[in-house]
Motif scaffolding. Sequence first.
Motif, PDB file in Angstrom:
ATOM      1  N   ARG A  50       0.860  -1.180   0.000  1.00 29.68           N
ATOM      2  CA  ARG A  50       0.000   0.000   0.000  1.00 29.68           C
ATOM      3  C   ARG A  50       0.896   1.229   0.000  1.00 29.68           C
ATOM      4  O   ARG A  50       1.937   1.235   0.649  1.00 29.68           O
ATOM      5  N   HIS A  96       0.980   5.827  -0.654  1.00 31.60           N
ATOM      6  CA  HIS A  96       0.256   7.083  -0.814  1.00 31.60           C
ATOM      7  C   HIS A  96       0.607   7.687  -2.162  1.00 31.60           C
ATOM      8  O   HIS A  96       1.770   7.923  -2.469  1.00 31.60           O
ATOM      9  N   ASP A  97      -0.423   7.925  -2.961  1.00 29.41           N
ATOM     10  CA  ASP A  97      -0.252   8.547  -4.269  1.00 29.41           C
ATOM     11  C   ASP A  97      -0.447  10.052  -4.098  1.00 29.41           C
ATOM     12  O   ASP A  97      -1.554  10.522  -3.830  1.00 29.41           O
ATOM     13  N   SER A 112      -3.049  11.999  -6.628  1.00 25.64           N
ATOM     14  CA  SER A 112      -4.490  11.931  -6.357  1.00 25.64           C
ATOM     15  C   SER A 112      -4.812  12.036  -4.872  1.00 25.64           C
ATOM     16  O   SER A 112      -5.979  12.039  -4.495  1.00 25.64           O
ATOM     17  N   ASN A 113      -3.763  12.095  -4.024  1.00 25.51           N
ATOM     18  CA  ASN A 113      -3.906  12.168  -2.572  1.00 25.51           C
ATOM     19  C   ASN A 113      -4.768  11.014  -2.033  1.00 25.51           C
ATOM     20  O   ASN A 113      -5.678  11.218  -1.237  1.00 25.51           O
ATOM     21  N   THR A 114      -4.469   9.806  -2.531  1.00 22.74           N
ATOM     22  CA  THR A 114      -5.200   8.611  -2.111  1.00 22.74           C
ATOM     23  C   THR A 114      -4.228   7.485  -1.771  1.00 22.74           C
ATOM     24  O   THR A 114      -3.054   7.539  -2.132  1.00 22.74           O
ATOM     25  N   GLN A 159      -3.166   3.782  -2.521  1.00 18.85           N
ATOM     26  CA  GLN A 159      -3.252   2.831  -3.630  1.00 18.85           C
ATOM     27  C   GLN A 159      -2.687   1.482  -3.201  1.00 18.85           C
ATOM     28  O   GLN A 159      -1.942   1.393  -2.232  1.00 18.85           O
TER      29      GLN A 159
END
Length: 78
Positions: free
Chosen positions: A36, A38-39, A42-44, A46
């Motif tokens: 996992r 942090h992108d 897109s501030n999500t 992934q």
Amino acid sequence: MVMKADKTQKRRKYYQADKDGKSKSLDGKYHMFLVRYHDDDSNTIQNDGPYTKEDEANTILNSYLKKGICSWLVKYNG
């Protein structure tokens, strides 16, 4: 009011493709790994994977960490 989990609730079933491409059930006898991360674009959060080999998942994890990307390894046991 706190509700207890229903014991009749079914557990998730996981499947994996065998060498012939056919799907087979892992029947609770598996170890799966997700990376996992942090992108920032897109501030999500992934996911990368799933992987059945921990070494392979760790290699991917380290590649994200070397780039300065916040990432972690999740291990699922069945």
